[in-house]
Motif scaffolding. Structure first.
Motif, PDB file in Angstrom:
ATOM      1  N   ASN A 159       0.853  -1.180   0.000  1.00  0.00           N
ATOM      2  CA  ASN A 159       0.000   0.000   0.000  1.00  0.00           C
ATOM      3  C   ASN A 159       0.890   1.231   0.000  1.00  0.00           C
ATOM      4  OD1 ASN A 159      -1.477   2.305   1.186  1.00  0.00           O
ATOM      5  ND2 ASN A 159      -3.154   0.834   1.314  1.00  0.00           N
ATOM      6  N   LEU A 160       0.904   1.935  -1.121  1.00  0.00           N
ATOM      7  CA  LEU A 160       1.808   3.069  -1.272  1.00  0.00           C
ATOM      8  C   LEU A 160       1.523   4.168  -0.253  1.00  0.00           C
ATOM      9  CD1 LEU A 160       4.204   4.155  -2.891  1.00  0.00           C
ATOM     10  CD2 LEU A 160       2.571   5.173  -4.481  1.00  0.00           C
ATOM     11  N   GLU A 161       0.263   4.445   0.034  1.00  0.00           N
ATOM     12  CA  GLU A 161      -0.073   5.521   0.983  1.00  0.00           C
ATOM     13  C   GLU A 161       0.469   5.221   2.382  1.00  0.00           C
ATOM     14  OE1 GLU A 161      -1.165   8.449   0.009  1.00  0.00           O
ATOM     15  OE2 GLU A 161      -1.306   7.666  -2.027  1.00  0.00           O
ATOM     16  N   ARG A 213       6.712  11.103  -7.210  1.00  0.00           N
ATOM     17  CA  ARG A 213       5.767   9.993  -7.128  1.00  0.00           C
ATOM     18  C   ARG A 213       4.785  10.040  -8.277  1.00  0.00           C
ATOM     19  NH1 ARG A 213       0.846   9.797  -2.969  1.00  0.00           N
ATOM     20  NH2 ARG A 213       0.398   8.103  -4.383  1.00  0.00           N
ATOM     21  N   ASP A 214       4.180   8.878  -8.556  1.00  0.00           N
ATOM     22  CA  ASP A 214       3.041   8.803  -9.460  1.00  0.00           C
ATOM     23  C   ASP A 214       2.003   7.905  -8.785  1.00  0.00           C
ATOM     24  OD1 ASP A 214       3.780   6.126  -9.967  1.00  0.00           O
ATOM     25  OD2 ASP A 214       4.625   6.562 -11.927  1.00  0.00           O
ATOM     26  N   GLU A 215       1.133   7.263  -9.535  1.00  0.00           N
ATOM     27  CA  GLU A 215       0.054   6.483  -8.927  1.00  0.00           C
ATOM     28  C   GLU A 215       0.537   5.264  -8.153  1.00  0.00           C
ATOM     29  OE1 GLU A 215      -0.001   6.914 -12.535  1.00  0.00           O
ATOM     30  OE2 GLU A 215      -0.793   8.897 -12.075  1.00  0.00           O
ATOM     31  N   VAL A 216       1.591   4.593  -8.639  1.00  0.00           N
ATOM     32  CA  VAL A 216       2.028   3.340  -8.012  1.00  0.00           C
ATOM     33  C   VAL A 216       3.488   3.319  -7.576  1.00  0.00           C
ATOM     34  CG1 VAL A 216       0.259   1.927  -9.150  1.00  0.00           C
ATOM     35  CG2 VAL A 216       2.490   2.260 -10.250  1.00  0.00           C
ATOM     36  N   THR A 217       4.196   4.422  -7.775  1.00  0.00           N
ATOM     37  CA  THR A 217       5.598   4.476  -7.346  1.00  0.00           C
ATOM     38  C   THR A 217       5.873   5.782  -6.612  1.00  0.00           C
ATOM     39  OG1 THR A 217       6.283   5.428  -9.468  1.00  0.00           O
ATOM     40  CG2 THR A 217       6.499   3.052  -9.237  1.00  0.00           C
ATOM     41  N   ALA A 218       6.859   5.715  -5.744  1.00  0.00           N
ATOM     42  CA  ALA A 218       7.317   6.915  -5.036  1.00  0.00           C
ATOM     43  C   ALA A 218       8.812   6.770  -4.802  1.00  0.00           C
ATOM     44  CB  ALA A 218       6.587   7.077  -3.705  1.00  0.00           C
ATOM     45  N   TRP A 230       7.480   0.603  -4.892  1.00  0.00           N
ATOM     46  CA  TRP A 230       6.623   0.168  -5.988  1.00  0.00           C
ATOM     47  C   TRP A 230       5.439  -0.600  -5.417  1.00  0.00           C
ATOM     48  CZ3 TRP A 230       8.126   0.884 -11.212  1.00  0.00           C
ATOM     49  CH2 TRP A 230       9.370   1.488 -11.357  1.00  0.00           C
ATOM     50  N   GLU A 231       4.236  -0.053  -5.588  1.00  0.00           N
ATOM     51  CA  GLU A 231       3.048  -0.709  -5.067  1.00  0.00           C
ATOM     52  C   GLU A 231       2.660  -1.889  -5.949  1.00  0.00           C
ATOM     53  OE1 GLU A 231      -0.776   1.115  -3.113  1.00  0.00           O
ATOM     54  OE2 GLU A 231      -0.987   1.149  -5.302  1.00  0.00           O
TER      55      GLU A 231
END
Length: 150
Positions: free
Chosen positions: A14-16, A32-37, A51-52
């Motif tokens: 869970n990325l959040e 960051r983007d939707e699935v990586t930070a 990586w989510e």
């Protein structure tokens, strides 16, 4: 050629939740983007990529089999010659057909990829100073395309 570690990667469920955790550790969010930070480990030198994904569906998540080495911009331009001299071959990244090093203006870095004998993904990577008016470019550019822009 290799100056140090540029980045390491970890898969997260869970990325959040992971964003909150790594912020508590005092790491500064770099991108960051939707699935990586990406968090800075040493700002301007090295970062940690998160990586989510569902680790049970992808037990060999590429993040567990990839590291990037920090090199200079000039060394990266000569990287294909260097790899050939040490009897290694560059490989295409993602859906790219070319093995040529490329620039990611929106991330401020450049890369070339190759594999170790066990198939682990290795990368030579450098930071790139990107003028503010070019930071919106999300396509990957060759060194020639980039240098013609700047």
């Amino acid at each position: 050629m290799i100056k140090g570690l540029y980045e390491a990667h970890l898969p997260v469920n869970n990325l959040e939740i992971s964003l909150a955790f790594y912020k508590k550790l005092g790491l500064k969010l770099a991108w960051r983007d939707e699935v990586t930070a990406f968090f800075w480990i040493e700002e301007g030198k090295s970062w940690l990529g998160l990586w989510e994904g569902d680790e049970y569906q992808t037990p060999y998540h590429p993040a567990l089999r990839h590291i990037a080495f920090h090199v200079s911009y000039e060394d990266l331009k000569k990287s294909l010659t260097w790899l050939k001299a040490i009897q290694m071959e560059a490989v295409p990244f993602g859906g790219r057909k070319s093995v040529e090093p490329f620039i990611r203006p929106h991330q401020g870095n450049a890369s070339v990829y190759f594999n170790d004998p066990d198939g682990n993904s290795l990368e030579l990577m450098c930071f790139v100073e990107v003028p503010h008016h070019l930071k919106h470019i999300t396509e990957k550019l060759s060194f020639e395309e980039w240098e013609n822009l700047i």
